[in-house]
Design an enzyme around this catalytic site. Structure first.
Site, short mmCIF file in Angstrom:
data_model
loop_
_atom_site.label_atom_id
_atom_site.label_comp_id
_atom_site.label_asym_id
_atom_site.label_seq_id
_atom_site.Cartn_x
_atom_site.Cartn_y
_atom_site.Cartn_z
N ALA A 57 0.86 -1.20 0.03
CA ALA A 57 0.22 -0.12 -0.27
C ALA A 57 0.75 1.22 0.10
O ALA A 57 0.45 2.25 -0.43
CB ALA A 57 -1.02 -0.07 1.26
N VAL B 268 8.93 -2.07 -3.15
CA VAL B 268 10.34 -2.41 -2.29
C VAL B 268 11.09 -3.11 -3.30
O VAL B 268 10.93 -4.10 -4.09
CB VAL B 268 9.92 -3.29 -1.28
CG1 VAL B 268 11.19 -3.58 -0.27
CG2 VAL B 268 8.69 -2.94 -0.39
N LYS C 206 12.27 0.86 0.45
CA LYS C 206 11.03 0.98 0.05
C LYS C 206 10.67 2.52 -0.54
O LYS C 206 11.46 3.26 0.23
CB LYS C 206 10.16 0.85 1.37
CG LYS C 206 8.76 1.01 1.27
CD LYS C 206 8.03 0.80 2.32
CE LYS C 206 8.00 -0.83 2.23
NZ LYS C 206 6.91 -1.52 3.18
N ASP D 123 -2.89 -2.44 9.60
CA ASP D 123 -2.93 -3.41 8.24
C ASP D 123 -2.10 -4.73 8.70
O ASP D 123 -1.20 -5.06 7.96
CB ASP D 123 -2.32 -2.70 7.37
CG ASP D 123 -2.62 -3.16 5.97
OD1 ASP D 123 -3.57 -4.07 6.14
OD2 ASP D 123 -2.21 -3.04 4.90
#
Ligand SMILES: *[C@@H]1O[C@H](CO)[C@@H](O)[C@H](O)[C@H]1NC(C)=O
Ligand SMILES: *[C@@H]1O[C@H](CO)[C@@H](O)[C@H](O)[C@H]1NC(C)=O
Ligand SMILES: *[C@@H]1O[C@H](CO)[C@@H](O)[C@H](O)[C@H]1NC(C)=O
Ligand SMILES: *[C@@H]1O[C@H](CO)[C@@H](O)[C@H](O)[C@H]1NC(C)=O
Ligand SMILES: *[C@@H]1O[C@H](CO)[C@@H](O)[C@H](O)[C@H]1NC(C)=O
Ligand SMILES: *[C@@H]1O[C@H](CO)[C@@H](O)[C@H](O)[C@H]1NC(C)=O
Length: 799
Positions: A520, A524, A537, A631
């Site tokens: 999200a 990466v 990232k 998450d």
């Protein structure tokens, strides 16, 4: 006539209730209490303090104690010396000739209140002091004179007096730490060796001593009615303990406790609590316990071989990679190596073939070295250790090498100088750091009774999940909560975060060639910096709120250090480019591991579940700033080379938030894992993570995905429903698809499923905290029968 009858009825039926409602702070001789749940304790007149039995750790452990009865946590402030637990049916009695006497169900005396006699009555004072009076109304005994680990306002410690920490949060037997006002007037904190009682040097001292009988030595520790603590000197001057101006204004309870981590803290709690009230810290000593024990002969703040880290408020102990807890129920205790240390004859020519090292960055055990070499280099430091049969660990920093023997003491995280610890183990041993055995559950566990209850509301739940599928957005909630009103100096918390230019990272990733995954937050890439493989990232969708904000958030992330969190190593903020550099996890995501071709072993799976729980508990409760992940799902759990679970993508929430002033503006998370409160107009708390963890745990247990697409009935089966169905039908064998390893460990399997069901309760207040989840998974506390995780109301969301 009728009136009289009515009156009689009133008197016979209602009066006993009225009497029972009244608190009677005076306890007559002959009164007794029996250890059973729900027995009415002896209350003080305001009802604020209670004397009686508290159930601690499971159903059959009762502790004779005094506690705050009006606050939900029922915090215990006194218990008899040694804090012995007694079984159900034990009894405490106030006797004329012997005072308070505690006996077990067989009638054997367990404890008594000293050698007193001529008791006339007992009295539960509103100050929290249980007092015993003699026949001439003079006080002959009081709990304040025999403190446990806590002091309260109006309580005084005289020279020679002390309080002792608990062994652990739930074990009330005497721990390793002492708070003492010595005979020479010095107020000190010491450690002691529990079996021998040998007391070591002080790790905090007020330095108010004087052996020459001078007038300024300390005389009494006073906790006054207004909440201030100070040390009164003989000449009437004071030595301040509670810093001036730190007490909150308003009506509060105060207490000062020598906690089981060795820190002496003063706390407050509002007398009119709101839903989220908790004990808050006003001040504490020592300032950083991980660094305060260097001169002290003992294991340090944590156990031997353990590593202490301090986030500015709370220390935590952790076994380094390759070690595990000696006593799984004592997280602050000693760590034992997972390998067998050997001191066999070493052929110096092939020592390098016999031994290997676990490399630990930023960890030092500043004591226990027996050889110091300088100048030297890393290679010769390691090789010298391989050839030396005494060497257990070599520390290398600044071209110097220290060789150390077991047991290692005073372990702590140290970033400057950047020390490297090399832990030696013999090749051919099972690779240390691979799943260690999980703690065994107490053998005397009661067998679990599976209650069959009706399953209802399945379709509503499916609805909610489906709504989630559509409603999911990429909004973010970030809840920031200062844990503490004590001003924390930022310099306590060092981060050794590296800053990189964009060009550095282009080179490191070879032009962003090797993509590891998409999430999200961005893509990466694999990269190499120096000799280290890293994950880079590239963040997208960032709020343009300036570099300072970005740096602040990145610092928050960098300050988290936990075995079960992916460590942030560096960052880049150049123009529009925002990148984060993490340690690389060679075994990919938990999703790949769980749902891949071969079913991972039960042992691996349960080890991973515990790791994720520990990482989350750390984010929720141990960081200086609470972090809600929002998450949690198997794609966000990474596995290192030893299959240790590490949570990734935490703390990024705020960087992506559009409008910080709104709290619940949208849903963040992934279908199948989002808690019901996202769909309702309810505050989002750490409990959303507990929910997602519950789903994840059920996935780990069953190796099934949270949304299972079933071939035969073309619908979507929701794992949470399946789990409940199988659980209440007593069909866990089917739930784990006859996984024989899991079925051999049926008790643990059952309690894992029960924990999972507790975590996915609709009502977020029923869900346990992550700390409790960890304790339950470890078998430290019993898991109660979970209720059905069915929706309690059906929200309709017209689309
Ligand atoms: C408490 O109990 C004692 C002895 O039973 C009695 O004398 C006293 O009046 C009681 N006080 C109250 C407030 O009920
Ligand atoms: C209760 O404690 C307060 C404060 O120490 C004291 O003044 C009072 O006399 C105590 N009550 C009794 C009945 O002893
Ligand atoms: C009350 O009795 C105790 C012993 O029972 C004695 O030590 C104390 O001096 C007496 N106090 C008074 C005021 O008589
Ligand atoms: C508390 O710890 C001591 C020492 O480790 C142990 O002997 C005792 O059984 C523990 N008590 C409980 C109730 O766990
Ligand atoms: C200490 O001081 C007190 C009061 O000044 C005095 O009575 C006592 O004799 C002194 N003791 C010694 C050992 O000097
Ligand atoms: C508790 O909640 C209230 C309102 O929801 C909030 O203002 C307060 O800051 C919260 N307190 C803590 C300690 O989180």
């Amino acid at each position: 006539m009728a009136v009289i009858l009515l009156r009689l009825l009133f008197i016979t039926i209602c009066l006993p209730f009225i009497a029972a409602q009244q608190s009677n702070d005076s306890v007559p001789v002959g009164a007794s209490l029996t250890a059973t749940p729900n027995i009415r304790p002896w209350l003080s007149s305001s009802g604020e303090f209670a004397f009686g039995f508290q159930q601690v750790q499971g159903n059959d452990n009762f502790l004779l104690s005094i506690w705050y009865d009006k606050i939900p946590e029922k915090t215990i402030i006194w218990y008899p010396e040694e804090g012995r637990m007694v079984p159900r049916g034990s009894k405490v009695e106030l006797l004329r000739e012997s005072g308070l006497v505690l006996t077990d169900p067989q009638g054997t005396q367990v404890w008594r209140s000293g050698s007193i006699s001529g008791v006339a009555s007992g009295f539960m004072n509103d100050t929290g002091n249980f007092m015993i009076f003699g026949s001439n109304s003079s006080k002959i005994w009081s709990s304040f004179d025999y403190p446990a680990d806590t002091l309260l306002p109006t309580q005084v410690i005289l020279r020679g007096g002390m309080i002792i920490s608990k062994r652990s949060k739930t074990n009330f037997s005497g721990g390793r730490f002492l708070f003492q006002l010595l005979e020479d007037g010095n107020l000190v904190l010491n450690t002691r060796d529990i079996p021998t009682g040998n007391v070591y040097d002080a790790y905090y001292s007020s330095d108010t001593f004087d052996s020459s009988n001078s007038t300024n030595r300390g005389e009494q520790v006073i906790f006054d009615t207004t909440g201030y603590m100070y040390l009164l000197r003989r000449n009437g001057q004071t030595f301040t303990l509670t810093p001036r101006g730190l007490l909150p204004s308003g009506d509060y309870y105060y207490r000062a406790t020598l906690d089981s981590d060795g820190v002496f803290r003063q706390y407050y709690y509002p007398k009119n609590p709101t839903g989220n009230s908790s004990w808050e810290v006003i001040w504490f000593k020592p300032d950083n316990i991980c660094f305060s024990m260097s001169g002290v002969r003992d294991s340090g703040a944590c156990g031997f071989n353990s590593v202490c880290s301090f986030d500015g408020n709370w220390p935590s102990c952790e076994c380094p990679q390759g070690f595990s807890l000696l006593d799984p129920n004592d997280p602050n205790g000693d760590c034992k190596p997972d390998f067998t240390p050997t001191c066999d004859e070493v052929d110096s020519n092939n020592a390098g073939d016999m031994f290997d090292f676990i490399e630990l960055n930023g960890i030092n055990w500043p004591q226990s070295d027996y050889v110091h070499m300088k100048p030297t280099n890393e290679e010769s430091c390691k090789s010298s250790c391989s050839k030396d049969c005494f060497c257990a660990v070599a520390i290398y920093a600044n071209a110097q090498c220290w060789k150390k023997r077991f047991p290692l003491s005073n372990g702590r995280k140290e970033t400057s100088p950047p020390a490297k610890a090399f832990v030696k183990f013999q090749k051919g041993d099972p690779r240390p750091g691979t799943p260690s055995q999980l703690p065994a559950k107490n053998k005397d566990q009661k067998s679990l009774i599976l209650v069959v209850s009706t399953l209802f509301g399945t379709s509503a739940f499916v609805n909610i999940i489906l709504i989630g599928v559509i409603c999911v957005g990429f909004f973010v909630i970030y809840k920031k909560k200062a844990r503490n009103i004590y001003p924390i100096s930022k310099s306590n918390i060092e981060t050794n975060l590296a800053h990189f230019t964009y060009q550095d990272l282009v080179e490191a990733t070879d032009g962003f060639k090797d993509e590891l995954g998409k999430g999200a937050f961005g893509v990466v890439y694999k990269g190499v910096i120096g000799k280290q493989i890293v994950a880079v990232k590239k963040l997208n969708g960032l709020v343009q709120d300036g570099e300072k904000e970005f740096k602040t958030e990145v610092d928050v992330i960098a300050r988290t250090h936990h075995k079960n969190l992916v460590q942030l190593l560096g960052y880049c903020d150049e123009g529009e480019q925002r990148l984060l550099i993490y340690e690389y996890m060679s075994n990919g995501t938990l999703a790949m591991f769980l749902f891949g071709e071969t079913r991972p072993t039960w042992k691996h799976r349960s080890y991973i579940a515990l790791g994720v729980a520990k990482g989350l508990a750390y984010l929720h409760e141990e960081c200086s700033i609470q972090i809600i992940h929002c998450d949690i799902k198997p794609q966000n759990i990474l596995l290192d080379e030893y299959h240790n679970a590490k949570i990734s993508d935490f703390g990024l929430a705020k960087l992506l938030m559009m409008d910080q002033s709104h709290t619940n503006t949208g849903i963040r998370g992934t279908k199948g894992y989002v808690a019901p409160e996202w769909f309702r107009n309810m505050p989002v708390t750490v409990k959303v993570d507990v929910y997602s963890f519950g789903v994840l745990l059920l996935e780990i247990i069953s190796c099934r995905k949270s949304l299972v697409f079933e071939r035969d009935n073309e619908g979507v089966a929701v794992l949470t429903d399946l789990a409940w169905d199988y659980y209440q039908g007593g069909r866990l064998d089917a739930f784990v698809e006859n996984d024989s390893e899991a079925l051999d460990d049926y008790k643990r399997l059952t309690w894992f499923v029960m924990v999972g069901l507790w975590c996915i309760q609709e009502n977020s207040t029923l869900r346990p905290t992550m700390r409790k989840v960890v304790q339950m998974l470890e078998g430290g506390i019993e898991v109660a029968e979970p209720p059905c995780p069915c929706p309690f109301s059906i929200t309709t969301c017209k689309l």
